[in-house]
Design a protein around this motif. Structure first.
Motif, PDB file in Angstrom:
ATOM      1  N   THR A  14      26.202  38.974  29.082  1.00  0.00           N
ATOM      2  CA  THR A  14      27.638  39.034  29.334  1.00  0.00           C
ATOM      3  C   THR A  14      28.190  37.651  29.671  1.00  0.00           C
ATOM      4  O   THR A  14      27.438  36.709  29.963  1.00  0.00           O
ATOM      5  CB  THR A  14      27.935  39.974  30.503  1.00  0.00           C
ATOM      6  N   ALA A  15      29.507  37.550  29.683  1.00  0.00           N
ATOM      7  CA  ALA A  15      30.140  36.295  30.073  1.00  0.00           C
ATOM      8  C   ALA A  15      29.750  35.897  31.490  1.00  0.00           C
ATOM      9  O   ALA A  15      29.572  34.710  31.790  1.00  0.00           O
ATOM     10  CB  ALA A  15      31.660  36.427  29.951  1.00  0.00           C
ATOM     11  N   ASP A  16      29.602  36.874  32.382  1.00  0.00           N
ATOM     12  CA  ASP A  16      29.183  36.574  33.756  1.00  0.00           C
ATOM     13  C   ASP A  16      27.792  35.931  33.771  1.00  0.00           C
ATOM     14  O   ASP A  16      27.533  34.999  34.539  1.00  0.00           O
ATOM     15  CB  ASP A  16      29.170  37.839  34.604  1.00  0.00           C
ATOM     16  N   ASP A  17      26.890  36.444  32.924  1.00  0.00           N
ATOM     17  CA  ASP A  17      25.539  35.884  32.847  1.00  0.00           C
ATOM     18  C   ASP A  17      25.584  34.428  32.393  1.00  0.00           C
ATOM     19  O   ASP A  17      24.920  33.558  32.968  1.00  0.00           O
ATOM     20  CB  ASP A  17      24.678  36.693  31.881  1.00  0.00           C
ATOM     21  N   TYR A  18      26.363  34.158  31.343  1.00  0.00           N
ATOM     22  CA  TYR A  18      26.427  32.795  30.828  1.00  0.00           C
ATOM     23  C   TYR A  18      27.126  31.857  31.809  1.00  0.00           C
ATOM     24  O   TYR A  18      26.768  30.674  31.906  1.00  0.00           O
ATOM     25  CB  TYR A  18      27.116  32.765  29.464  1.00  0.00           C
ATOM     26  N   ALA A  19      28.101  32.383  32.533  1.00  0.00           N
ATOM     27  CA  ALA A  19      28.750  31.563  33.542  1.00  0.00           C
ATOM     28  C   ALA A  19      27.740  31.125  34.597  1.00  0.00           C
ATOM     29  O   ALA A  19      27.728  29.961  35.037  1.00  0.00           O
ATOM     30  CB  ALA A  19      29.897  32.339  34.193  1.00  0.00           C
ATOM     31  N   TYR A  20      26.887  32.054  34.993  1.00  0.00           N
ATOM     32  CA  TYR A  20      25.829  31.721  35.954  1.00  0.00           C
ATOM     33  C   TYR A  20      24.890  30.669  35.374  1.00  0.00           C
ATOM     34  O   TYR A  20      24.528  29.682  36.044  1.00  0.00           O
ATOM     35  CB  TYR A  20      25.047  32.981  36.334  1.00  0.00           C
ATOM     36  N   THR A  46      32.423  34.924  23.762  1.00  0.00           N
ATOM     37  CA  THR A  46      31.751  35.229  25.026  1.00  0.00           C
ATOM     38  C   THR A  46      31.498  33.958  25.813  1.00  0.00           C
ATOM     39  O   THR A  46      31.642  33.934  27.042  1.00  0.00           O
ATOM     40  CB  THR A  46      30.426  35.966  24.768  1.00  0.00           C
ATOM     41  N   ALA A  56      32.958  32.869  29.486  1.00  0.00           N
ATOM     42  CA  ALA A  56      32.092  32.389  30.563  1.00  0.00           C
ATOM     43  C   ALA A  56      32.633  31.095  31.153  1.00  0.00           C
ATOM     44  O   ALA A  56      32.636  30.904  32.378  1.00  0.00           O
ATOM     45  CB  ALA A  56      30.678  32.173  30.031  1.00  0.00           C
ATOM     46  N   LYS A  93      35.322  31.389  33.748  1.00  0.00           N
ATOM     47  CA  LYS A  93      34.977  32.016  35.017  1.00  0.00           C
ATOM     48  C   LYS A  93      34.602  31.017  36.102  1.00  0.00           C
ATOM     49  O   LYS A  93      34.342  31.395  37.231  1.00  0.00           O
ATOM     50  CB  LYS A  93      33.835  33.013  34.814  1.00  0.00           C
ATOM     51  N   GLY A  94      34.514  29.744  35.743  1.00  0.00           N
ATOM     52  CA  GLY A  94      34.128  28.769  36.752  1.00  0.00           C
ATOM     53  C   GLY A  94      34.626  27.389  36.398  1.00  0.00           C
ATOM     54  O   GLY A  94      35.228  27.170  35.348  1.00  0.00           O
ATOM     55  N   LYS A 113      17.347  39.204  38.850  1.00  0.00           N
ATOM     56  CA  LYS A 113      18.085  38.007  38.427  1.00  0.00           C
ATOM     57  C   LYS A 113      17.175  37.036  37.685  1.00  0.00           C
ATOM     58  O   LYS A 113      16.070  36.741  38.131  1.00  0.00           O
ATOM     59  CB  LYS A 113      18.688  37.321  39.646  1.00  0.00           C
TER      60      LYS A 113
END
Length: 517
Positions: free
Chosen positions: A92-98, A117, A121, A124-125, A181
């Motif tokens: 997900t975009a959240d995963d790639y942002a991390y 995607t 991401a 998100k940051g 994680k």
């Protein structure tokens, strides 16, 4: 046998294959890529990265589908001394942002289909990329992004490789997340060399006459060896597939007469699905000489059915993201189905008890590995690094049993082992027994507390299409084949099991589901 102290693995492969310039290295759905083209395009990418201001040892997010552009991207980064961070394309975009923030990637190499995607991401940051190269873009690119093919065409091939050492950081892989994680696992140029020599050549015996096809994608440690490190180390041909490895998609490649695979790399869940498919090709329609399996232990019943149908063995082994590839394996001419074989030459294995001492044959122990392909660390995670990388030894998180003949049998993950009535029960043993039932496609077993707080085994079962089985029938089936205390007290039927993108069953998701009820 050791790699040279000065090693750039991309240049190592290019040097090995300059006598095969016209031979096909890769074939995908769009066309072929010769060994000469692979080298030229990779060196062009190295130059394009330098022109974009990406410097040696900086990280580059590699988010690409399995096409001919993937090996160009990976090897181009290695050639430049840049560190590719190969990531799962199904997140997900959240995963790639991390991952962008965690790796501090300065650039991205991305397939056009995945660009939305990645853009989500980035929103998100605060992380900003200095450059991005997009393969097969769907339309006009945002400012600051370049068309991958056009960037390669505009760059002259970099004249010389970065003077990297065998122990220099070469690339990252993120752990697949079967226990939560993901962790950024840092590997060296030398680790690729070691896995090719110790497993690709010495165990699997891959040669330049082979055509390799891996259902496991290149971003996965297993797939990276299968579809890049091993075949390119001997000048073989590789079939790549961008789409998901469904049975029909795999069969389409198996039966391609022009590029028919001789070695197929899969995982147990994939083999089970293919054998259950009504479209399974007959033996005479394929050219397979060998199958390979990793990711999870291969049930003997699946391997035996595959051999009965195709006349060739599945070589089952266990590897890990931390060790890069397989370190314990069956091997051609020495296959004992139901076991994971013996240690690969060059690796040492120990099974240790809760007191940290080696256990006797026949006893379950935690699996530790010592070998030259171990990762350097988990980036930015000293606690987990110390827990996993213990001096020369790497703790796998798996439990095994060794028999008197030296063969190792999987007994589950360390965090999956169950203690029922004071006795350890291996979830995998129960799962493998359930899968022997003709109606069962897949099974996963966890522990669940009863009203008195005691652990009971619970099985989640997926039935084959059109087949039926009852709770009582499956319980009786297991009781007939295992010690009575091992049968699952509870059975729940599901349409599918939660899995990682690499096909590993996520038992922790099942435990979370159970705890929420």
């Amino acid at each position: 046998m050791t790699p040279p102290s000065r090693l750039n693995f991309a240049e190592h492969l290019f040097t090995l294959n300059r006598g095969r310039a016209g031979r096909i290295a890769y074939v995908d759905d769009r066309g072929t890529l010769s060994y000469a083209q692979l080298e030229e395009r990779s060196r062009r990418l190295a130059a394009a990265l330098a022109a974009a201001g990406i410097r040696r040892e900086e990280r580059v997010l590699l988010l690409m589908l399995d096409t001919n552009d993937w090996p160009v991207a990976f090897l181009g980064c290695l050639y430049a001394g840049v560190v590719p961070v190969a990531v799962n394309t199904l997140l997900t975009a959240d995963d790639y942002a991390y991952m962008l923030e965690h790796s501090r990637a300065q650039a991205a190499l991305v397939s056009g289909a995945l660009l939305p995607t990645l853009q989500a991401a980035m929103e998100k940051g605060p992380h900003e990329l200095r450059a991005a190269f997009v393969a097969d873009p769907a339309g006009d690119l945002p400012d600051g992004m370049q068309d991958f093919a056009q960037a390669l065409g505009a760059a002259a091939p970099q004249a010389a490789p970065a003077p990297t050492a065998a122990d220099d950081p070469g690339f990252w892989l993120y752990s697949s997340g079967s226990t939560g994680k993901p962790k950024g696992t840092v590997h060296t140029h030398g680790n690729l060399w070691w896995t090719a020599e110790l497993f690709g050549k010495a165990v699997l015996g891959i040669t330049e006459d082979d055509v390799c096809f891996s259902a496991a994608k290149l971003y996965f440690a297993y797939g990276l060896g299968n579809a890049l490190t091993f075949p390119l180390s001997v000048g073989a041909k590789v079939v790549l597939m961008a789409e998901r490895p469904t049975p029909d998609a795999v069969f389409k490649r198996w039966t391609n007469t022009e590029h028919a695979p001789t070695v197929f790399f899969g995982a147990p869940t994939g083999y089970a699905g293919m054998l259950a498919s009504p479209a399974l090709p007959p033996r005479e329609a394929v050219r397979l000489r060998m199958g390979s399996s990793a990711g999870e232990a291969l049930p003997a019943e699946i391997a035996q059915r595959f051999k009965a149908h195709y006349g060739c063995d599945i070589i089952d082994g266990i590897g890990s993201t931390e060790m890069l590839h397989v370190f314990l394996s069956n091997r051609p001419g020495d296959v004992r189905y139901g076991t994971t074989g013996k240690p690969v030459a060059g690796y040492e294995i120990e099974l240790r008890g809760e007191d940290g001492r080696p256990v006797a044959d026949g006893e379950v122990g935690d699996l530790y590995i010592q070998g030259p392909s171990s990762a350097l660390m988990y980036w930015g995670n000293r606690e987990k690094t110390r827990e996993t990388f213990q001096g020369a030894w790497t703790k796998s998180g798996d439990k095994y049993v060794r028999d008197a003949d030296g063969y190792y049998t999987y007994a589950g993950r360390s965090d999956d082992m169950l203690k029922v009535s004071g006795i350890y029960v291996s979830p995998f043993e129960v799962e493998a027994t359930l899968m022997q039932h003709p109606a069962v496609l897949e099974a996963a077993v966890i522990g669940t507390p009863d009203a008195e707080g005691l652990t009971k085994t619970k099985a989640f079962v997926v039935l084959k299409a059109g087949r039926q089985a009852t709770d009582a029938e499956l319980k009786a089936f297991v009781k007939e084949r295992l010690a009575p205390y091992k049968y699952p007290r509870i059975i729940e039927f599901l349409d599918e099991l939660p899995k990682t993108a690499t096909g590993k069953i996520q038992r922790f998701r099942l435990r979370e589901k159970e705890a929420a009820q």
